[in-house]
Design an enzyme around this catalytic site. Structure first.
Site, PDB file in Angstrom:
ATOM      1  CD  GLU A  39      37.109  36.232  36.651  1.00 37.30           C
ATOM      2  OE1 GLU A  39      36.152  36.535  36.453  1.00 37.30           O
ATOM      3  OE2 GLU A  39      37.949  36.812  37.452  1.00 37.30           O
ATOM      4  CG  LEU A  82      26.461  30.925  44.081  1.00 32.15           C
ATOM      5  CD1 LEU A  82      27.857  30.210  43.694  1.00 32.15           C
ATOM      6  CD2 LEU A  82      26.608  32.278  43.916  1.00 32.15           C
ATOM      7  N   GLY A  83      22.284  29.560  41.955  1.00 28.90           N
ATOM      8  CA  GLY A  83      21.529  29.624  40.828  1.00 28.90           C
ATOM      9  C   GLY A  83      22.299  29.074  39.553  1.00 28.90           C
ATOM     10  CE1 TYR A 122      36.132  39.087  32.331  1.00 29.65           C
ATOM     11  CE2 TYR A 122      35.104  37.085  33.429  1.00 29.65           C
ATOM     12  CZ  TYR A 122      35.951  38.392  33.421  1.00 29.65           C
ATOM     13  OH  TYR A 122      36.117  38.911  34.639  1.00 29.65           O
ATOM     14  CG  ASP A 140      33.854  42.129  33.437  1.00 30.47           C
ATOM     15  OD1 ASP A 140      34.268  43.275  32.998  1.00 30.47           O
ATOM     16  OD2 ASP A 140      33.819  42.114  34.619  1.00 30.47           O
TER      17      ASP A 140
HETATM   18  N1  ADE Z   1      34.313  40.468  38.466  1.00 32.54           N
HETATM   19  C1  ADE Z   1      34.802  39.615  37.632  1.00 32.54           C
HETATM   20  N2  ADE Z   1      35.998  39.135  37.770  1.00 32.54           N
HETATM   21  C2  ADE Z   1      36.192  39.671  38.849  1.00 32.54           C
HETATM   22  C3  ADE Z   1      37.754  39.818  39.811  1.00 32.54           C
HETATM   23  N3  ADE Z   1      38.538  38.986  39.360  1.00 32.54           N
HETATM   24  N4  ADE Z   1      37.770  40.497  40.781  1.00 32.54           N
HETATM   25  C4  ADE Z   1      36.597  41.303  41.089  1.00 32.54           C
HETATM   26  N5  ADE Z   1      35.647  41.565  40.383  1.00 32.54           N
HETATM   27  C5  ADE Z   1      35.328  40.656  39.552  1.00 32.54           C
END
Ligand code: ADE
Length: 354
Positions: A39, A82-83, A122, A140
């Site tokens: 995540e 990735l920053g 989130y 999200d």
């Molecule tokens: N974007 C955020 N969480 C995700 C997940 N678990 N699978 C795919 N896209 C995502």
């Protein structure tokens, strides 16, 4: 009043997810550590690129213990590209806290997860529901978009009120859902079907429960408070050549390209035919052309932060040698490079240098 949403969408959405979801490594596990890492990475990048980072990270640090014991430099190195290095630092620090406070066992309540560094509402909801099937929403950007369309919610999703109402709608649906599946299904629907542009309503398993499915309005949702409206402008430049060169003028202070130079300009409300431009020219400058150009020499669209400029450059010949007065000046071809032009005109000049 709470947003209206039908509980009857839960079951077809979950069934759709079970048969249509992408197979991703963080979905084949209930290990909260792996879900957490995925995540945080997915907050930084899209799934395709995130996959490689995820695999590398989990190979080097297969569990919280290895991550906690790693030197920070190593963690940052794996994050390179990735920053937002603070996310990697928080991940590292939180792993150390889990070692110290929970003897290396990831906490099992929403509140304890939420209290770890770098874990917001989130992410805590995602870990709590995906790993432990706890009934917490994981809202999200994907989920806000999907829910705003299902409910035709006109509250902006970048307002506290909009986020709150839409989250509450998810909470109400979770009552009859399997939280781990349902939350993932909302995210997956947003990623695969209910996309920002051109959503595929005909493929949507819950179209019959959606207020906007198949309507022209669907793409206008979600609303954003800070939505910028793009102003379209139609800039028709007339390059008038005479034996002594070209007419140019300096732009004023109250618009884009302050103080830069340009050719005589006819700005119109919409794309305009060259014949009509000749008429407009006469009204504006009280001179006329002998030859009306049929097509522009140069055309481009130029994007500014809040404007889209539709630029056309025509070459025309004046019928009598009545010079254009103030604010125009005549410069030779060679002198053009002494003046600062806006980017699109500079490109035109470069392209048409004889
Ligand atoms: N974007 C955020 N969480 C995700 C997940 N678990 N699978 C795919 N896209 C995502």
């Amino acid at each position: 009043m709470p947003l209206s949403v039908s509980q009857r969408l839960v079951s077809p959405l979950q069934e759709w997810y079970l048969s249509h979801h992408r197979s991703l490594p963080w979905r084949d596990t209930q290990d909260p550590y792996k879900i957490w890492v995925s995540e945080i990475i997915l907050q930084q990048t899209r799934v395709n690129q995130g996959l490689e980072y995820y695999k590398r990270f989990i190979t080097y640090f297969p569990s919280i213990k290895e991550l906690a014991e790693a030197p920070e430099d190593k963690v940052l190195l794996l994050w390179q590209g990735l920053g937002y290095y603070s996310r990697a630092r928080n991940l590292h620090r939180a792993a150390q806290l889990v070692m110290e406070q929970y003897e290396g066992v990831f906490p099992k309540t929403f509140e304890a997860i939420r209290a770890l560094p770098g874990i917001g509402e989130y992410t805590a909801g995602a870990i709590a529901s995906f790993a432990y099937n706890l009934s917490h929403p994981a809202v999200d950007g994907n989920v806000l978009r999907v829910m705003s369309r299902i409910t035709a919610c006109a509250l902006p999703i970048d307002s506290n009120m909009g986020k709150k109402e839409l989250s509450q709608a998810v909470v109400s649906l979770l009552k009859s859902a399997h939280p781990a599946i349902f939350n993932q299904a909302l995210i997956e629907l947003g990623a695969l079907v209910c996309t920002p542009k051109k959503p595929q309503c005909s493929q949507c398993p819950i179209a019959e429960h959606c207020a906007l499915a198949g309507t022209p309005e669907v793409e206008r949702y979600p609303y954003k408070e800070k939505q910028i409206t793009i102003r379209h402008r139609y800039l028709n430049y007339i390059v008038l050549s005479s034996s002594s060169g070209y007419y140019i003028n300096k732009r004023g202070d109250n618009d884009i390209w302050r103080g830069l130079y340009e050719f005589p300009l006819l700005e119109t409300e919409q794309a305009t035919d060259p014949k009509d431009l000749a008429q407009l020219w006469q009204e504006k400058f009280a001179t006329s052309w002998t030859e009306i150009p049929s097509a522009p020499l140069f055309e481009m669209e130029h994007k500014l932060s809040h404007q889209l400029l539709h630029i056309k450059v025509y070459r025309a010949v004046q019928s009598a040698d009545t010079p254009l007065g103030n604010p125009f000046q005549l410069v030779s071809q060679g002198q053009l490079s002494d003046y600062a032009f806006p980017v699109p005109l500079a490109q035109f000049i470069k392209k048409h240098r004889e």
